[in-house]
Enzyme design. Structure first.
Site, PDB file in Angstrom:
ATOM      1  N   HIS B  68     -51.048 -33.407  40.008  1.00  0.00           N
ATOM      2  CA  HIS B  68     -51.264 -32.780  41.318  1.00  0.00           C
ATOM      3  C   HIS B  68     -50.208 -31.717  41.574  1.00  0.00           C
ATOM      4  CE1 HIS B  68     -48.440 -36.020  42.237  1.00  0.00           C
ATOM      5  NE2 HIS B  68     -48.136 -35.419  43.363  1.00  0.00           N
ATOM      6  N   HIS B  70     -47.695 -31.264  43.695  1.00  0.00           N
ATOM      7  CA  HIS B  70     -46.322 -31.453  44.183  1.00  0.00           C
ATOM      8  C   HIS B  70     -45.313 -31.008  43.126  1.00  0.00           C
ATOM      9  CE1 HIS B  70     -47.252 -34.531  47.561  1.00  0.00           C
ATOM     10  NE2 HIS B  70     -47.063 -33.322  48.039  1.00  0.00           N
ATOM     11  N   HIS B 157     -53.963 -39.028  47.797  1.00  0.00           N
ATOM     12  CA  HIS B 157     -52.607 -38.481  47.847  1.00  0.00           C
ATOM     13  C   HIS B 157     -52.540 -37.082  48.449  1.00  0.00           C
ATOM     14  CE1 HIS B 157     -48.392 -38.280  47.006  1.00  0.00           C
ATOM     15  NE2 HIS B 157     -48.537 -37.239  46.221  1.00  0.00           N
ATOM     16  N   ASP B 178     -49.460 -39.550  41.396  1.00  0.00           N
ATOM     17  CA  ASP B 178     -49.278 -40.206  42.692  1.00  0.00           C
ATOM     18  C   ASP B 178     -50.663 -40.475  43.267  1.00  0.00           C
ATOM     19  OD1 ASP B 178     -46.654 -39.786  42.230  1.00  0.00           O
ATOM     20  OD2 ASP B 178     -46.348 -38.292  43.804  1.00  0.00           O
ATOM     21  N   GLU B 203     -47.601 -44.921  39.121  1.00  0.00           N
ATOM     22  CA  GLU B 203     -46.440 -44.656  39.971  1.00  0.00           C
ATOM     23  C   GLU B 203     -46.092 -45.935  40.724  1.00  0.00           C
ATOM     24  OE1 GLU B 203     -46.235 -43.656  43.753  1.00  0.00           O
ATOM     25  OE2 GLU B 203     -48.307 -43.124  44.187  1.00  0.00           O
TER      26      GLU B 203
END
Lengths: 822, 591
Positions: B68, B70, B157, B178, B203
């Site tokens: 993702h 982030h 998420h 995540d 995670e």
């Protein structure tokens, strides 16, 4: 250490020693260690410990049996090493028996904490820092550390294992540096016991049947020969050479990759005379014993060596060329040599490697192409360079990947089946083909090169990454294509190619894939920059739809593409290659382009296109673009007004760049690149200077620059400061503009600037007179501001004092700011 | 034996810099390529030197997968691809590909803005890196090469977050990135099918937490903002460009609408437009409610939230401002904070984690007198609130996912060691699944038993069918036949090749001792087979190429000797020829 930090330190040490206070953020410990390293590098560690007894207390405290965090323990070990690097401090810590308790059997080594890799890592790094003097060597011998390091070479953690190997090299090198009396003996039997022990361990490992042990030994040796070039390394090599050579007798050769690294590090070592140590023979043997994949790296390394026997170079080059020779042979239309290697029979091992498995075939080919690509630009590349067969091989590979080659032999067909549609080989071959453009080739082959490139650019199967590489390779080949004699225009063949290329580019600019549209635009910009002034290119381009499509891409949904379209249009316009849009609503394309770019600058939601517009405008101003010279002041004023309101600081910074170009055009370029250089003042004629300053006032350059001076984004403020300093230097010598500072206008401007500085930038400055501006400039402490701006904007938060405060402040409130994600 | 190896270069017993190397059936895959914001030197990136040692990166790694957008999962990607030199494929979902460059660009700008940040990637590098990305759809099986395939599953998420299944033959690994097992205002809950991987890498951020209801946190957030605005204060919410900012915007927008509030809400730098654009584009990635209402009204077209202008910060009266960056470490959010900090009516709400070295970290740790440049001190009188809105699965959610996927083993990453320890025990005890938690740099090796597809002849199948039983995938059946294995299967199973030899006995009338008979055989063959290598070995046996001949006494007839002849199937022709030759007897002259 400054007094504020000194005051905070005892409390911090107490927190660290308290197992009830878990330290969540281990970056703090890393930064704390960085700070101690800086302090000890600058001054006495002993003094530091004496002035801050809390540090020794902390080190003593971590030894007490308790449930202390492994991170704090690791930190303490590393910190101890940092202190003990200085011999007097080492003795001081020794007196307290602290060192054996931390690093010896009685320390964490024997306890439960040792299971944490961070503790083992801390132990090694602590010793690595500590091992700087002869006393440290005695200590290592006394506490049996070397044996532990041997075992840590095989640690489950990559980081620990690697650090252990490096520590061994460091200890070996330190012990060979010897006591102060004189250099160590060149007889290995007379070497210090510690060195003998390490060498003995390496010998034993090399004799081992376990590959991991052999790998460890080879890695230690590689690091040794890479970092130590003293005469003893030659003795070491002579002693170990037979054991290393014996590895070649094993089938398969163990730890081949590490072996290659070692041999190359030995060959590169200036401390070794290669001929006397049988190195060349070993290299030659290794080349022939290793598999083609393993031997490729060694061959490249050999060819990069500055001096090495010609026969070995030839052997290495043959190894490197072998896979491509196999490809050429497999795809040859008739019998006879491929032209790449003298021997007509392709090496059966390589052929075996290429054919049965796709993974092996692709891996070997990609590696070979990459190695040759690295070799080509080097001055020590083999001579003569087989340019023509290599070109042929690259073209053949690209054809095989497309399925467009029609090999007659079984092997060729098999190869074709393996490579068909293989993107990895396509990418590698296109990169290689692009690099080959540095040399020329026979015309018929160059024609084939352009044909295969066109095939790739045309193909609907080409992936975006492949297309990008095809565009890059095409540009490189166009750059190297022959010129028409007597002029710099492209020759007729190239122009013919260009006419075929432009419709393809046109199609690519309409691709549904933004990556492809963007690569197409980048390619167009490159071409226009290079050949925009040449008749043949201009004619071909204007006859195509490319300029019109580019203009349409200014409104692309993807911001990257819009930005590239802005750059391309800017370039086309500079060269007069913009096509007037059809329809009565566009009275003049150039004018509408300027308007369109201004529209993008003021409305585009993304930064990339706005930044691209600013770059184009700056370039236009620099080049005195036709639309700019018409009414430069209006242009500059308009752009600065929009750029000044932009929320992207990079757009504002580029606004300053444009302002600087305008300023230089008005006042002349800066006299020296260094703003502090001493240059005799040259009095500027007052008349033109006044006019120039008035012009700067009319475009509101000063308001823009003053606003930028107090910008919250530091690079903008810094750039503005530089600009104003330049302006002040330019006008310093002009006496006619000297005005008393006490004029009421000056006071009101200064008051406004004070408010701006405080963050209230709502009120504009209004119309300014040059004299007022100069008076304000003279009154400002721009040099002071420049000094302040030179520091990072978070230097206060990053300072040691701030770190200590933060670490103390987080005590007891864990969970409030828990690491999750960002 | 075949095995799966996993080595975290980052996220091993910590959070930040997620980067996990997985080696599965000879394929090497990098899972995430994140950065650690707590460092401003090279330590912010994973230490890639451990893989560059294995030769060229592009040759060593088969692909990189990004879970993702982030930064602790993708922040090192441009550095890895444009500066370290990885030139292979990068996989991520379509929304991640679209949003990643915005976040990377945002971070780059902050890094350059602050100054003093060396060795950082440029805007062009971000673009070049993103052009190497291959975007994937949910549940689409993507063939990386002939053997390696990957498949994305929904992870909740943040928009576009995905879990990835990596499969080579019958071996597979699932990496969660995540994820969130409970739906929130704009995203759904993570889901995976019962794919029974060999290993699930999950995670474990909230490994020990049973999180309170998100509704409570939202209510609390709205109450605080409302109170501050009611008393005429200004509310600053520092955020990163995209992500939870959008969730908070929806929250405030709905609340403002319901309560008919008039105080303005601002969002900086055209981010609302961007968010709007992406959420519209990727509406299928949001939750059901948003998708349903989208037809009538796009939730991201805000009525109350307006674009921010720098001058607005000085306007009198209450307001709410979302400003970047999220940790108050530079730029606009920091500038507004400085302006508003001195007024106790104002409030700052930190909706996420702040690393040390930022003003955000300082105020969250309770510091109220902040030293600014030039030894100035800023007294923070405004109210400081921390409300984590990060959407991670808690212990219950993680257990739920493990239960869904039914892996053979579990490996924990992206969490603290102590919390992992707790969860590890829970998983091992409650689910009876082995669980690992390697630190960074530690390798976990899991042996696997591959199932290898076998080709069966139609005849054999028909014969089995004739017995009347229909095939059933859940009931194993015994088939009788000859199994022929090729090299790759042997390698995969870790077996050595079975040597097949033919044997034959030849009776010779010869009363001499065995050794003498053998010598006679040797002399005879040596004279006959001039082109072959005939040897008489010290143990008395005779070899011709791979053919072995030994003489033995006959158990019943002392005047007869038995010649034991054996040969490999490769030398079958020669073996048959030799036996026929020996059957004719030995020449008398040699006696």
């Amino acid at each position: 250490m400054d007094p504020e930090c000194s005051q905070l330190l005892p409390a911090l040490c107490a927190v660290l020693a308290d197992p009830r206070q878990p330290m969540v953020d281990d970056t703090c410990l890393e930064k704390l260690l960085d700070w101690f390293k800086t302090i000890t590098e600058a001054g006495s560690s002993l003094l530091l410990l004496q002035e801050n007894p809390c540090l020794v207390e902390l080190l003593c405290h971590v030894l007490k049996p308790q449930d202390l965090s492994s991170r704090v323990l690791s930190f303490s070990l590393r910190l101890t090493g940092v202190f003990a690097a200085q011999e007097d401090c080492f003795q001081y810590l020794q007196q307290g028996e602290l060192l054996p308790r931390l690093f010896g059997e009685a320390g964490p080594l024997g306890g439960a904490a040792w299971t944490a890799p961070t503790v083992r890592s801390g132990w090694i790094q602590g010793l690595r820092s500590l091992a700087q003097h002869p006393s440290a060597l005695h200590f290592l011998a006394d506490c049996g550390a070397v044996d532990t390091i041997f075992s840590l070479q095989g640690d489950s953690s990559l980081f620990v294992a690697s650090a252990a190997g490096q520590l061994l090299v460091h200890i070996l090198s330190l012990s060979m540096r010897g006591p102060a009396e004189g250099p160590p003996s060149l007889q290995a039997d007379d070497w210090p016991p510690c060195a003998q022990k390490i060498v003995g361990h390496i010998e034993e490992s090399l004799r081992s049947t376990a590959t991991p042990q052999i790998t460890q030994a080879l890695n230690v040796l590689t690091t040794t020969f890479s970092h130590c070039h003293d005469p003893w390394t030659q003795v070491l090599w002579v002693q170990l050479h037979p054991l290393v050579a014996a590895l070649l007798q094993k089938d398969p050769v163990p730890a081949a990759h590490s072996l290659v690294d070692l041999l190359l590090s030995v060959a590169r070592s200036p401390g070794l005379s290669s001929s006397s140590c049988g190195l060349w023979e070993t290299l030659a043997q290794t080349l022939s014993h290793l598999s083609p994949t393993q031997a490729g790296l060694l061959a490249l390394g050999i060819l990069k060596l500055q001096d090495c026997p010609q026969a070995l170079r030839a052997q290495a080059f043959a190894v490197l060329l072998q896979p491509l020779a196999c490809v050429l042979q497999a795809t040859a239309q008739g019998p006879g040599p491929s032209g790449l290697l003298d021997s007509t029979a392709a090496d059966s091992v390589t052929a075996d490697m290429l054919l049965p498995s796709k993974a092996a075939c692709v891996g070997l080919l990609c590696q070979t192409l990459a190695h040759l690509e690295l070799l080509l630009p080097l001055p020590q590349r083999p001579c003569p360079w087989p340019q023509a067969p290599l070109l042929g091989a690259a073209v053949t590979l690209l054809q095989l990947c497309r399925g467009s080659g029609s090999p007659a032999s079984d092997a060729g067909r098999q190869l074709c089946a393996l490579l068909l549609g293989c993107v990895r080989v396509q990418r590698a071959a296109l990169d290689f083909l692009g690099t080959l453009s540095q040399e020329t080739g026979p015309p018929e082959l160059v024609t084939q090169v352009f044909a295969v490139l066109l095939e790739y650019l045309r193909s609907p199967d080409s992936s975006p990454t492949v297309l990008k590489k095809a565009f890059q390779a095409t540009f490189r080949w166009l750059l190297s294509s022959p010129r028409t004699p007597g002029c710099s225009d492209l020759d007729s063949h190239t122009l013919l190619f260009l006419r075929e290329l432009l419709p393809v580019l046109q199609k690519r600019l309409c691709s549904p894939c933004w990556e492809v549209r963007d690569s197409g635009l980048e390619f167009l910009t490159q071409m226009t920059r290079r050949w925009g002034g040449q008749a043949g290119f201009r004619h071909a381009l204007l006859a195509s739809e490319v300029p019109r499509l580019t203009e349409q891409l200014l409104r692309d949904p993807e911001s990257y593409v819009r930005a590239s379209a802005v750059t391309a249009m800017g370039q086309l316009s500079s060269q007069g290659l913009c096509v007037p849009p059809a329809g009565p609503e566009h009275p003049g394309s150039q004018q509408s382009l300027l308007g369109e770019l201004l529209h993008i600058l003021s409305t585009d939601s993304e930064g990339f296109p706005r930044r691209a517009v600013m770059q184009v405008f700056t370039q236009w101003l620099r080049d005195s673009h036709a639309d700019v010279v018409g009414d430069t002041e209006q242009f500059v004023a308009g752009v600065l007004q929009v750029a000044g309101q932009d929320l992207d600081w990079e757009v504002r910074a580029q606004g300053l760049e444009l302002a600087l170009v305008f300023l230089e055009q008005m006042l002349g370029p800066p006299r020296s690149h260094c703003p502090y250089a001493v240059t005799p003042p040259v009095a500027a004629p007052a008349g033109p200077l006044t006019q120039a300053l008035q012009s700067l006032c009319r475009v509101r350059l000063f308001e823009f620059a003053f606003r930028a001076l107090f910008d919250c984004d530091r690079p903008v403020a810094q750039k503005s400061c530089d600009l104003l300093l330049l302006l002040r230097a330019k006008t310093a010598s002009s006496s006619s503009l000297q005005e008393p500072r006490s004029s009421p206008d000056v006071a009101s401007v200064e008051a406004a600037l004070q408010r701006w500085r405080a963050g209230d930038q709502a009120q504009p400055l209004g119309d300014l007179e040059p004299e007022v501006v100069l008076a304000v400039l003279r009154s400002m402490d721009l040099e002071g501001l420049r000094g302040a701006l030179a520091e990072s904007s978070d230097h206060v938060e990053k300072s040691p004092q701030s770190l200590l405060q933060d670490m103390l402040a987080t005590v007891g409130i864990l969970g409030e700011n828990e690491a999750d994600c960002y | 034996m075949p095995e799966i190896r996993v080595t975290p270069l980052g996220a091993g017993q910590d959070v930040g810099r997620s980067c996990i190397l997985v080696s599965i059936a000879g394929k090497n895959v990098m899972l995430d390529c994140g950065m650690h914001m707590g460092f401003s030197d090279d330590r912010r990136f994973p230490d890639f030197s451990y893989i560059t040692r294995n030769g060229r990166l592009t040759d060593f790694l088969d692909c990189v997968i990004i879970s993702h957008f982030h930064l602790d999962h993708c922040g090192a990607l441009p550095y890895f691809s444009e500066m370290v030199g990885y030139d292979g494929p990068i996989y991520m979902t379509h929304p991640t590909q679209a949003i990643c460059p915005i976040l990377l660009e945002d971070y780059r700008k902050i890094a350059v803005d602050k100054k003093g940040e060396a060795n950082f990637f440029t805007s062009q590098m971000i673009k070049d890196c993103m052009k190497k990305v291959v975007a994937v759809h949910l549940h689409q099986t993507v063939q990386v090469d002939d053997e390696l395939e990957i498949k994305a599953y929904y992870a909740g998420h943040v928009l576009g977050a995905a879990m990835f299944q990596i499969k080579v033959g019958s071996e597979s690994v699932v990496y969660t990135g995540d994820y969130n097992m409970t739906p929130d205002r704009h995203l759904g809950a993570a889901w995976i099918d019962k794919c029974r991987p060999n290993l699930l890498i999950t995670e474990s951020t909230y490994a020990t937490t049973i999180r309170d209801s998100k509704r409570c946190r939202e209510r609390d957030f709205l109450k605080k903002v409302h109170e501050a605005v009611e008393r005429g204060g200004k509310v600053l919410i520092p955020v990163f460009a995209l992500g939870r900012a959008q969730e908070l915007c929806i929250l405030l927008e709905t609340f403002w609408e319901r309560m008919n509030l008039k105080a303005p809400i601002y969002f900086s730098t055209g981010l609302t437009e961007k968010a709007n654009h992406y959420y519209k584009l990727f509406i299928t990635w949001t939750n059901q409610k948003i998708r349903k209402t989208f037809v009538q009204r796009n939730m991201f077209e805000f009525k109350h939230i307006k674009a921010f202008d720098r001058a607005f910060a000085d306007n009198p009266g209450p307001m709410v401002v979302f400003a970047t960056p999220g940790m108050l470490h530079a730029g606009q959010s920091l500038q507004i904070f400085r302006k508003w900090a001195g007024n106790e009516k104002n409030m700052v709400i930190m909706p996420g984690y702040c690393v040390q070295g930022t003003v955000g970290h300082k105020i969250l740790s309770g510091q109220r007198k902040l030293e600014m440049e030039g030894r100035q001190v800023l007294e923070v009188k405004m109210q400081v609130e921390y409300m984590s809105f990060s959407a991670h699965a808690d212990a219950k959610g993680i257990m739920q996912l493990v239960g869904q996927a039914e892996p053979e083993s579990v490996l924990l990453v992206h969490g603290e060691a102590k919390k992992m320890e707790f969860l590890k025990q829970k998983i091992e005890q409650e689910l009876r699944v082995s669980c690992y938690m390697p630190a960074n740099g530690e390798t976990v090796t899991l042996p696997t038993s591959p199932s290898i597809p076998v080709g069966v002849s139609l005849g054999l199948l028909k014969r089995e069918m004739a017995q009347g039983l229909l095939p059933d995938a859940k009931k194993p059946r015994l088939l009788h036949g000859t199994l022929i294995m090729k090299d790759s299967a042997l390698k995969e199973l870790g077996l050595a090749e079975h040597q097949l030899r033919f044997t034959c006995r030849v009776h010779l009338h010869d009363p001499r001792k065995e050794q003498e008979t053998a010598l006679r055989v040797y002399s005879h063959l040596k004279s006959v087979l001039k082109d072959h290598c005939v040897q008489h070995l010290p143990d008395g046996s005779v070899t011709v190429e791979s053919i072995l001949i030994q003489a033995a006494a006959h158990s019943e007839d002392p005047g007869t000797k038995v010649l034991l002849v054996s040969w490999t199937y490769q030398d079958e022709e020669l073996g048959s020829y030799l036996t026929s030759l020996l059957k004719k007897g030995l020449p008398q002259a040699s006696s």
